[in-house]
Design a protein around this motif. Structure first.
Motif, PDB file in Angstrom:
ATOM      1  N   ALA A  53       0.833  -1.204   0.000  1.00 15.98           N
ATOM      2  CA  ALA A  53       0.000   0.000   0.000  1.00 15.98           C
ATOM      3  C   ALA A  53       0.867   1.253   0.000  1.00 15.98           C
ATOM      4  O   ALA A  53       0.564   2.230  -0.699  1.00 15.98           O
ATOM      5  N   ALA A  54       1.960   1.232   0.766  1.00  8.20           N
ATOM      6  CA  ALA A  54       2.867   2.380   0.804  1.00  8.20           C
ATOM      7  C   ALA A  54       3.525   2.598  -0.555  1.00  8.20           C
ATOM      8  O   ALA A  54       3.617   3.727  -1.039  1.00  8.20           O
ATOM      9  N   VAL A  55       3.967   1.510  -1.173  1.00 10.52           N
ATOM     10  CA  VAL A  55       4.601   1.605  -2.486  1.00 10.52           C
ATOM     11  C   VAL A  55       3.620   2.134  -3.532  1.00 10.52           C
ATOM     12  O   VAL A  55       4.002   2.861  -4.446  1.00 10.52           O
ATOM     13  N   SER A  56       2.345   1.806  -3.363  1.00 10.43           N
ATOM     14  CA  SER A  56       1.348   2.281  -4.325  1.00 10.43           C
ATOM     15  C   SER A  56       0.970   3.742  -4.103  1.00 10.43           C
ATOM     16  O   SER A  56       0.190   4.292  -4.862  1.00 10.43           O
ATOM     17  N   GLY A  57       1.542   4.371  -3.061  1.00  6.91           N
ATOM     18  CA  GLY A  57       1.346   5.798  -2.871  1.00  6.91           C
ATOM     19  C   GLY A  57       0.385   6.206  -1.770  1.00  6.91           C
ATOM     20  O   GLY A  57       0.142   7.394  -1.586  1.00  6.91           O
ATOM     21  N   LEU A  58      -0.156   5.251  -1.032  1.00  8.47           N
ATOM     22  CA  LEU A  58      -1.079   5.606   0.046  1.00  8.47           C
ATOM     23  C   LEU A  58      -0.326   6.162   1.250  1.00  8.47           C
ATOM     24  O   LEU A  58       0.784   5.727   1.552  1.00  8.47           O
ATOM     25  N   SER A  59      -0.944   7.115   1.945  1.00  7.93           N
ATOM     26  CA  SER A  59      -0.368   7.665   3.170  1.00  7.93           C
ATOM     27  C   SER A  59      -0.602   6.698   4.323  1.00  7.93           C
ATOM     28  O   SER A  59      -1.413   5.771   4.221  1.00  7.93           O
ATOM     29  N   ASP A  60       0.080   6.938   5.442  1.00  4.35           N
ATOM     30  CA  ASP A  60      -0.134   6.107   6.624  1.00  4.35           C
ATOM     31  C   ASP A  60      -1.609   6.114   7.018  1.00  4.35           C
ATOM     32  O   ASP A  60      -2.183   5.083   7.336  1.00  4.35           O
ATOM     33  N   ARG A  61      -2.212   7.287   6.987  1.00  4.86           N
ATOM     34  CA  ARG A  61      -3.628   7.420   7.357  1.00  4.86           C
ATOM     35  C   ARG A  61      -4.537   6.624   6.408  1.00  4.86           C
ATOM     36  O   ARG A  61      -5.447   5.936   6.849  1.00  4.86           O
ATOM     37  N   GLU A  62      -4.252   6.702   5.115  1.00  2.00           N
ATOM     38  CA  GLU A  62      -5.054   5.958   4.138  1.00  2.00           C
ATOM     39  C   GLU A  62      -4.883   4.446   4.319  1.00  2.00           C
ATOM     40  O   GLU A  62      -5.857   3.692   4.228  1.00  2.00           O
ATOM     41  N   ILE A  63      -3.659   4.018   4.559  1.00  2.00           N
ATOM     42  CA  ILE A  63      -3.391   2.592   4.789  1.00  2.00           C
ATOM     43  C   ILE A  63      -4.135   2.135   6.040  1.00  2.00           C
ATOM     44  O   ILE A  63      -4.777   1.082   6.048  1.00  2.00           O
ATOM     45  N   ALA A  64      -4.055   2.938   7.103  1.00  2.00           N
ATOM     46  CA  ALA A  64      -4.719   2.595   8.363  1.00  2.00           C
ATOM     47  C   ALA A  64      -6.225   2.459   8.164  1.00  2.00           C
ATOM     48  O   ALA A  64      -6.844   1.507   8.662  1.00  2.00           O
ATOM     49  N   LYS A  65      -6.810   3.382   7.450  1.00  2.00           N
ATOM     50  CA  LYS A  65      -8.253   3.331   7.204  1.00  2.00           C
ATOM     51  C   LYS A  65      -8.615   2.062   6.434  1.00  2.00           C
ATOM     52  O   LYS A  65      -9.574   1.370   6.772  1.00  2.00           O
TER      53      LYS A  65
END
Length: 78
Positions: free
Chosen positions: A28-40
């Motif tokens: 998810a991080a590699v695909s560009g999501l922020s920590d907050r977006e990944i957490a959600k």
């Protein structure tokens, strides 16, 4: 150990180094999501994601998302 079911072709290269949860967060991080977006997406706290990313960085001998993307783009363990 069974094969991981992830949407990323490179996941198998990291199966012995990273847990399934870490692979998910890394992808998810590699695909560009922020920590907050990944957490959600995962139903967790952004702080939990940050801790997981630090663990991933430590296991792979890197220190940033940029390096994580480079490692995963190559599909090779450092």
């Amino acid at each position: 150990m069974g094969r991981l079911q992830t949407p990323w072709a490179w996941a198998d290269a990291f199966e012995g180094q990273l847990t399934p949860a870490e692979l998910s967060v890394a992808g998810a991080a590699v695909s560009g999501l922020s920590d907050r977006e990944i957490a959600k997406q995962r139903g967790s706290a952004a702080r939990t994601v940050a801790v997981q990313l630090r663990s991933i960085y430590g296991k792979l001998g890197i220190s940033s998302r940029t390096e994580l993307a480079a490692v995963f783009d190559g599909g090779l363990c450092p």
